[in-house]
Design an enzyme around this catalytic site. Structure first.
Site, short mmCIF file in Angstrom:
data_model
loop_
_atom_site.label_atom_id
_atom_site.label_comp_id
_atom_site.label_asym_id
_atom_site.label_seq_id
_atom_site.Cartn_x
_atom_site.Cartn_y
_atom_site.Cartn_z
N CYS A 35 46.94 49.20 44.61
CA CYS A 35 46.54 48.42 43.44
C CYS A 35 45.03 48.58 43.26
O CYS A 35 44.28 48.56 44.24
CB CYS A 35 46.90 46.94 43.63
SG CYS A 35 46.33 45.85 42.32
N HIS A 36 44.60 48.72 42.02
CA HIS A 36 43.18 48.96 41.76
C HIS A 36 42.39 47.69 41.49
O HIS A 36 41.28 47.75 40.97
CB HIS A 36 43.00 49.95 40.61
CG HIS A 36 43.81 49.61 39.39
ND1 HIS A 36 44.33 50.57 38.54
CD2 HIS A 36 44.17 48.42 38.87
CE1 HIS A 36 44.97 49.98 37.56
NE2 HIS A 36 44.89 48.68 37.73
#
Length: 440
Positions: free
Chosen positions: A169-170
């Site tokens: 996940c960024h």
């Protein structure tokens, strides 16, 4: 030649971003790309975008597409999962029924009623995916982007402990970039340590050449009253550490904000935010499909360094280049005051040998307390599926901070009955049907 399988490749805009990042590396220009989706139209569009992207980057990947998942996975070194089970209609159900009970949501994909039921309809897909990978690519890395991240990774750990699965996940990346913009410091020059759980991690250290940047953020907040009108700014000022997800997400994971009209206005919380995003995704897909059909490029290719994590993982596995990213993985003593086996988010080093999560130690107690409340919902949702016990669906909803702050226990059970009925065949068979409080 490394073989990468995309499961849910019909998420074409995100697929294209990943392909751009992968093909931006010269060492990956001849990879094998295997695309899979159960929607034949979306699969065709994904294949067209893949070929267009390859041409624009001057790359020579071998591209195949198949509606047969096991065939698409055969021989894969890396599997990227980005499936959204049920799509836009299921998302609308996740919002419409809780809203009829007076329960407010903003994103609904991670915790709360929306997160619980998104997980329950995703678990059968994950079970099948894990079985297929065990059969045809047992040594492959599974890189999961599908939410709810913590629930999905904890479920995979429970049913397939040998599977090499990571959650990517960024949120930490974009949080730190945004914070650097606020204080006027180049992102590339900062050092950061973050840990917690996905969508409720915490910036534990944030420094520029050894200088703590939190005083600069405090000064910006003191100067700009509008900047303070955001949930995670409020949480930062009260908890002392900055959350790593947006205010829209963060509002749902605690009991303090969504139940109160005044707090919604004070902190400018956009209710039902994800329903609009989901509808916009449908429009964007239609535009991409129509552009390809007309022989037009949906948008110019952007030649830039990879920013998504999956391409960085793949590049490091192939080349041995060392880099550090955030991953969701099982807690094997990585965070000492969160439960063993829980899905936690920590830094990890990448290299040719694999992915190596970092030991973080104990979180500050106020942060660990919030993460444990989050993980209670995760644990009970996973238990519902693994133990085939529909009571745990209700227990998870009762334990959810925002739900419990708004609804009575009878309302929570009735809401769960309605959600189970609405999602019907998408749920594991043992979890279907209404349930009275004394049933068991």
């Amino acid at each position: 030649m490394v073989r990468i399988a995309f499961v849910g490749a019909g998420s074409v805009v995100f697929t294209r971003q990943l392909l751009r990042d992968i093909l931006s590396y010269p060492e990956l220009s001849d990879v094998q790309l295997s695309l899979h989706d159960i929607d034949p139209d979306r699969l065709d569009v994904a294949e067209g975008l893949a070929r267009l992207t390859a041409r624009q980057f001057g790359a020579r990947p071998v591209i195949t597409a198949s509606a047969d998942r096991r065939k698409a996975l055969e021989g894969a070194d890396v599997v990227v999962n980005m499936v959204a089970v049920g799509g836009h209609p299921a998302t609308m159900t996740d919002f419409d029924i809780p809203r009829s009970y007076g329960l407010r949501q903003t994103i609904g994909d991670t915790l709360g009623i929306g997160g619980i039921f998104r997980a329950l309809r995703t678990f059968p897909l994950l079970r099948g995916l894990a079985a297929d990978m065990t059969a045809v690519c047992p040594q492959a890395w599974l890189l999961n982007y599908t939410n709810p991240m913590a629930m999905n990774l904890q479920y995979l750990t429970s049913i397939a402990p040998r599977l090499r699965a990571l959650g990517l996940c960024h949120s930490v990346y974009w949080t730190v970039r945004d914070l650097c913009g606020i204080v006027g410091v180049p992102y590339e020059e900062v050092d950061t340590l973050s840990a917690g759980v996905n969508h409720q991690g915490w910036i534990l250290r944030w420094e520029h050449r050894g200088r703590d940047l939190h005083p600069a953020l405090d000064a910006a907040l003191a100067f700009d009253p509008q900047l303070r009108r955001r949930v995670r700014m409020d949480m930062y000022q009260r908890l002392g550490y900055f959350p790593t997800e947006t205010s829209e997400h963060s509002a749902e994971y605690v009991p303090w904000y969504l139940r109160d009209d005044g707090e919604i206005a004070r902190l400018r919380i956009p209710l039902d935010h994800y329903t609009r995003t989901s509808a916009a995704n449908l429009t964007e897909y239609a535009q991409v499909r129509d552009s390809l059909a007309a022989g037009r490029d949906p948008e110019p290719a952007q030649e830039e360094d990879a920013t998504e994590y999956a391409p960085q993982v793949i590049h490091s596995l192939v080349t041995g280049e060392r880099r550090t990213i955030q991953v969701t993985t099982a807690n094997t003593g990585l965070i000492t005051n969160l439960p063993t086996g829980a899905a936690v988010e920590v830094p990890a080093t990448l290299d040719r040998l694999g992915v190596h999560p970092h030991h973080v130690g104990a979180l500050p107690p106020q942060l660990a307390a919030l993460n444990r409340s989050f993980l209670n919902v995760v644990e009970l949702t996973v238990a519902a599926a693994v133990e085939e016990d529909p009571r745990h669906i209700r227990h998870a909803a009762m334990s959810d901070p925002a739900t419990a702050a708004t609804l009575t226990v009878p309302q929570i059970w009735a809401l769960c009955d309605d959600m189970v009925a609405a999602h019907g065949g998408a749920l594991p068979p043992a979890l279907r049907g209404a349930l009275s409080p004394g049933a068991g």
